[in-house]
Design an enzyme around this catalytic site. Structure first.
Site, PDB file in Angstrom:
ATOM      1  N   HIS A 195       0.850  -1.202   0.000  1.00 56.72           N
ATOM      2  CA  HIS A 195       0.000   0.000   0.000  1.00 56.72           C
ATOM      3  C   HIS A 195       0.879   1.242   0.000  1.00 56.72           C
ATOM      4  CE1 HIS A 195       0.810  -1.055   4.197  1.00 56.72           C
ATOM      5  NE2 HIS A 195       0.775   0.251   4.454  1.00 56.72           N
TER       6      HIS A 195
ATOM      7  N   HIS B 125       0.746   5.229   1.301  1.00 58.63           N
ATOM      8  CA  HIS B 125       0.058   6.248   2.103  1.00 58.63           C
ATOM      9  C   HIS B 125      -0.003   7.546   1.298  1.00 58.63           C
ATOM     10  CE1 HIS B 125       0.430   4.220   6.113  1.00 58.63           C
ATOM     11  NE2 HIS B 125       1.407   3.601   5.477  1.00 58.63           N
TER      12      HIS B 125
END
Ligand code: AMP
Length: 142
Positions: free
Chosen positions: A104, A106
């Protein structure tokens, strides 16, 4: 599209709809949602649908898709909140403070003097040490 999954992974559960999220966006290989522990207001995550623990273990096309979703979310954050700045952060491994081993990025809007410790002081490096690291990486990349 089928993705590798890990039944114990919190992001896999979100992808599967088994856990709730504030979903911002979804396509065939990525999902974006709000971070539940925001570093700043508007902190969101662009997440691979497949379970790939770190960037080196992720297929390049999935990295590209996550990057595009991060850009899409970053544009929305910039347009909506007009932050002082914005960081994209992607952690790999315990030493990088990765807490969810599922790829992922941010998307973190920055406020003036928000005190977030993402940045470091620019201190000129030792030329020889930089060159030595450069040569090692050159070999790994060739
Ligand atoms: P990292 O530490 O870089 O692996 O980032 C993982 C992020 O996922 C952290 O910022 C957490 O706050 C966030 N997070 C963990 N669980 C959830 C959840 N259920 N929904 C949204 N964000 C989460």
């Amino acid at each position: 599209m089928t993705h590798p999954t890990d039944g114990t992974c919190i992001f896999c559960k979100i992808v599967a709809g088994q856990l709730p999220c504030f979903k911002l966006y979804e396509d065939a290989s990525t999902i974006a949602f709000m971070d539940i522990n925001p570093a700043n207001a508007g902190h969101a995550l662009a997440v691979a649908k497949g379970h790939y623990p770190t960037i080196d273990a992720t297929p390049p096309e999935v990295v590209a898709a996550v990057a595009q979703t991060a850009q899409r979310v970053a544009r929305a954050v910039m347009k909506t909140f007009n932050p002082f700045g914005l960081n994209l952060v992607q952690a790999n491994g315990e030493g990088a403070a990765q807490s969810v081993p599922h790829l992922h990025v941010h998307v973190i809007p920055r406020q003036r003097n928000d005190g977030l410790a993402l940045n470091w002081q620019a201190v000129p490096g030792d030329r020889a040490a930089i060159e030595a690291a450069y040569k090692q990486l050159q070999t790994a990349l060739s």
